[in-house]
Write a protein that holds these residues in place. Structure first.
Motif, PDB file in Angstrom:
ATOM      1  N   THR A 210      -1.531   7.219  -1.492  1.00 55.12           N
ATOM      2  CA  THR A 210      -2.907   6.831  -1.805  1.00 55.12           C
ATOM      3  C   THR A 210      -3.776   6.864  -0.556  1.00 55.12           C
ATOM      4  O   THR A 210      -4.919   7.346  -0.573  1.00 55.12           O
ATOM      5  N   LEU A 211      -3.225   6.375   0.553  1.00 59.99           N
ATOM      6  CA  LEU A 211      -3.972   6.350   1.815  1.00 59.99           C
ATOM      7  C   LEU A 211      -4.239   7.752   2.352  1.00 59.99           C
ATOM      8  O   LEU A 211      -5.327   8.046   2.850  1.00 59.99           O
ATOM      9  N   THR A 212      -3.225   8.630   2.267  1.00 62.86           N
ATOM     10  CA  THR A 212      -3.418   9.989   2.806  1.00 62.86           C
ATOM     11  C   THR A 212      -4.513  10.727   2.033  1.00 62.86           C
ATOM     12  O   THR A 212      -5.304  11.467   2.625  1.00 62.86           O
TER      13      THR A 212
ATOM     14  N   ARG B 184      -7.057   9.321   0.454  1.00 66.35           N
ATOM     15  CA  ARG B 184      -8.334   8.687   0.830  1.00 66.35           C
ATOM     16  C   ARG B 184      -8.840   9.250   2.162  1.00 66.35           C
ATOM     17  O   ARG B 184     -10.008   9.602   2.300  1.00 66.35           O
ATOM     18  N   THR B 185      -7.952   9.335   3.146  1.00 66.75           N
ATOM     19  CA  THR B 185      -8.320   9.882   4.458  1.00 66.75           C
ATOM     20  C   THR B 185      -8.734  11.344   4.343  1.00 66.75           C
ATOM     21  O   THR B 185      -9.713  11.776   4.951  1.00 66.75           O
TER      22      THR B 185
ATOM     23  N   TYR C  83       1.158   8.466   6.958  1.00 67.63           N
ATOM     24  CA  TYR C  83       1.224   7.136   7.574  1.00 67.63           C
ATOM     25  C   TYR C  83       2.703   6.797   7.737  1.00 67.63           C
ATOM     26  O   TYR C  83       3.516   7.066   6.849  1.00 67.63           O
TER      27      TYR C  83
ATOM     28  N   GLN D 223     -10.781   4.053   8.660  1.00 68.30           N
ATOM     29  CA  GLN D 223     -10.872   5.376   8.028  1.00 68.30           C
ATOM     30  C   GLN D 223     -12.012   6.191   8.638  1.00 68.30           C
ATOM     31  O   GLN D 223     -11.888   7.391   8.872  1.00 68.30           O
TER      32      GLN D 223
ATOM     33  N   VAL E 251      -6.146   0.273   6.283  1.00 70.81           N
ATOM     34  CA  VAL E 251      -6.747   0.335   4.944  1.00 70.81           C
ATOM     35  C   VAL E 251      -8.242   0.006   4.955  1.00 70.81           C
ATOM     36  O   VAL E 251      -8.913   0.154   3.936  1.00 70.81           O
TER      37      VAL E 251
ATOM     38  N   GLU F 160      -0.901  -2.166   9.075  1.00 74.25           N
ATOM     39  CA  GLU F 160      -1.191  -1.837   7.678  1.00 74.25           C
ATOM     40  C   GLU F 160      -2.540  -2.413   7.262  1.00 74.25           C
ATOM     41  O   GLU F 160      -3.358  -1.734   6.624  1.00 74.25           O
TER      42      GLU F 160
ATOM     43  N   GLU G 151       1.626   5.140   0.756  1.00 71.28           N
ATOM     44  CA  GLU G 151       1.207   6.180   1.709  1.00 71.28           C
ATOM     45  C   GLU G 151       0.447   7.284   0.995  1.00 71.28           C
ATOM     46  O   GLU G 151      -0.562   7.786   1.499  1.00 71.28           O
TER      47      GLU G 151
ATOM     48  N   ASN H 167       0.836  -1.202   0.000  1.00 74.81           N
ATOM     49  CA  ASN H 167       0.000   0.000   0.000  1.00 74.81           C
ATOM     50  C   ASN H 167       0.871   1.253   0.000  1.00 74.81           C
ATOM     51  O   ASN H 167       1.831   1.354   0.777  1.00 74.81           O
TER      52      ASN H 167
END
Length: 587
Positions: free
Chosen positions: A438-440, A442-443, A490, A571, A566, A562, A436, A434
């Motif tokens: 992409t996750l940031t 999304r959040t 993250y 989230q 996700v 992790e 970081e 994953n």
């Protein structure tokens, strides 16, 4: 000869430093991200302003110099803009695959009795109504685990765990044939797109002075007819609405005048019928407004000061006068429906009054009258009681009760949300792969939904997978005079067992209280290891003049953590925690 060669070499070096860098084919356009932006004659604030551009407008890039971009304004005109107020569109840039969405042409069905409808996408938002098992709902939009729906007189958010999709009949959707209003094109050449988005395909164009019929609205876009029956979308900024066409006409009905009383403690008036609309005024509880027309549960109103704008229709109590005889006031029976089991029915309109009965979820009672924030209801057999207005849903013309929650402290606040990394900078890469970046993002988008639903003004430093320099991120915070700047990240380390959440601050007097409040809320909501609020010398904090923090929301180097971060559940929890922490800080 030696001196001549030396001089030529020196000139070559100077020119290589000062000549603007040409832009290659992989990044040929930029989209303006500021509400309005000054275009200057040269690459710096000292140069005179030659033009003005607006948010979401797209321009061809000619060259770059430092933090400045030279754009093409027309065939013979160009100018310079600050790069931190524009985002590049690149044909070769890769973006994360889109999440599967519920299709807008599908219906939804409730799987649970008493499923609560909330004002925003989260459990921290007020309950505005409920639906029962088997009820068919209209889909509006999706945000992580939350779905925005419309049902009867209610519009709000429900959790997706309690819904299932029902495809509509397979038939071609008939386009709307009602002309909402008419307008005139005010651009030299206006592109007509397939959908209401700058990234959508161009299907035609209109010339300055062309007349258009408008069949629908979506955010900042109008749906218009192109070449007869073909439909397309144009940006509203380039259409002047004809005054005589601003209100829909219906000659089959008697002339009516609708007035409404505001039921919310404080209600935003916006320039368009969406939460994305700019706030142009505010009205307070009890204010009387003239309703000009309605669309998608929003009301276009005239204020006491003569201004016109849009307000959320569910915060208005309407009365209509017409040439037809008015029905007796008591002919409209209003009811309450209980939203929670064992709800207390009291002898008087106060929590200090004695309990005379208890009701369960789904029970319905006739309203006798509204007393402050309470409803006097008929219990049958001649008995009466009072129920708190903020724990029931109502039908009929009776005024609705809104119990101010934590979201009242976010209304009008300016929050800059900074999803860390982006573009070529992927940030940390998790054990399972994953990214970081992409996750940031999304959040950030889920947090943005929650804050906007509470009335906050939000600015995302990036809304797609692009690189934004650290100085540009800070510049946005300082430019918008942010009430809070949140940089989302993250974490990662070479030690796979390390885990937990950390909040970083730079200036103890300016940032520490915000950092401590957010850290406490995030630990409470997620139950992750508390790594504390700590000092750090990060550029986005050090150069920031506004209250600012950097949040590390879990370790991607820890395989268990992790897998947890996700999930939609995490989230939801972490963004709710940040939302609550901000509300507490402003309270």
């Amino acid at each position: 000869m030696k001196k001549a060669m030396t001089l030529i070499l020196a000139l070559t070096l100077v020119l290589s430093i000062y000549v603007p860098t040409p832009i290659h084919s992989e990044a040929t356009k930029v989209v303006i991200t500021a509400d309005s932006l000054k275009v200057r004659s040269g690459p710096g604030l000292s140069y005179p302003v030659v033009y003005g551009v607006k948010q979401n407008e797209s321009y061809e890039v000619i060259s770059k110099e430092g933090d400045w971009i030279k754009i093409k304004l027309s065939k013979n005109a160009s100018g310079w803009i600050a790069s931190w107020f524009a985002k590049e569109q690149s044909s070769s840039s890769t973006t994360s695959p889109a999440k599967p969405e519920v299709k807008a042409d599908e219906k939804l069905i409730s799987n649970a009795d008493g499923l609560r409808i909330r004002k925003g996408p989260g459990t921290s938002f007020q309950v505005v109504g409920s639906v029962n098992k088997g009820d068919v709902l209209e889909y509006k939009e999706k945000s992580e685990s939350w779905i925005k729906i419309s049902f009867k007189q209610f519009e709000g958010w429900v959790h997706s765990d309690y819904l299932k999709g029902i495809p509509t009949e397979e038939k071609k959707q008939t386009p709307n044939t009602t002309v909402l209003k008419k307008g005139i094109v005010k651009a030299t050449s206006l592109k007509v797109r397939e959908k209401g988005s700058l990234s959508s395909a161009v299907i035609g164009s209109l010339e300055n002075g062309d007349s258009v019929s408008i069949y629908g609205e979506q955010g900042s876009w109008y749906e218009i007819a192109l070449n007869g029956s073909k439909r397309g979308w144009v940006h509203r900024d380039y259409i002047t609405i004809s005054k005589s066409e601003e209100q829909p006409k219906n000659d089959d009905k008697p002339a009516t005048t609708t007035t409404a009383v505001v039921t919310a403690s404080l209600l935003n008036v916006r320039d368009q019928n969406t939460l994305d609309g700019k706030v142009i005024d505010k009205v307070k509880k009890g204010d009387k407004l003239t309703v000009l027309y309605e669309q998608n549960n929003w009301s276009n109103v005239k204020l006491p000061n003569g201004k016109e704008g849009w307000v959320a229709g569910w915060y208005l109590e309407k009365t209509t006068s017409s040439t037809t005889p008015e029905e007796p006031k008591n002919s409209d029976t209003s009811t309450v429906t209980i939203l929670y089991d064992t709800t207390n029915i009291r002898k008087g309109p106060s929590t200090s009054d004695s309990i005379v009965a208890r009701a369960n979820q789904g029970d319905t009672f006739t309203i006798i009258e509204k007393v402050n924030d309470w409803y006097k209801i008929s219990l049958g057999n001649g008995k009466e009681g009072y129920v708190a207005g903020w724990i029931v849903s109502t039908t009929g013309s009776i005024g609705k009760v809104e119990k101010p929650g934590m979201n009242q402290y976010l209304d009008g606040k300016t929050i800059v949300i900074d999803p860390g990394h982006g573009g070529a900078d992927s940030g940390a890469i998790g054990v399972k792969g994953n990214f970081e970046k992409t996750l940031t993002l999304r959040t950030a988008k889920l947090l943005d939904e929650k804050l906007r639903a509470a009335g906050a003004k939000t600015i995302l430093t990036r809304s797609q997978d692009v690189y934004v320099s650290l100085s540009n991120r800070v510049s946005l915070s300082n430019y918008y005079q942010a009430d809070a700047f949140l940089s989302l990240h993250y974490d990662s380390t070479v030690y796979p067992s390390v885990n937990g959440i950390t909040t970083y601050y730079y200036d103890k007097s300016k940032d520490y209280k915000l950092a401590e409040t957010l850290q406490s809320e995030m630990i409470k909501q997620t139950s992750f290891r508390n790594r504390g609020a700590k000092y750090a010398n990060f550029q986005v904090l050090r150069q920031n003049k506004r209250p600012s923090v950097l949040l590390e929301l879990g370790f991607l180097s820890n395989i268990s953590e992790e897998a947890h971060v996700v999930t939609s559940t995490y989230q939801e929890r972490v963004t709710t925690a940040i939302f609550n922490g901000l509300a507490q800080q402003f309270k």
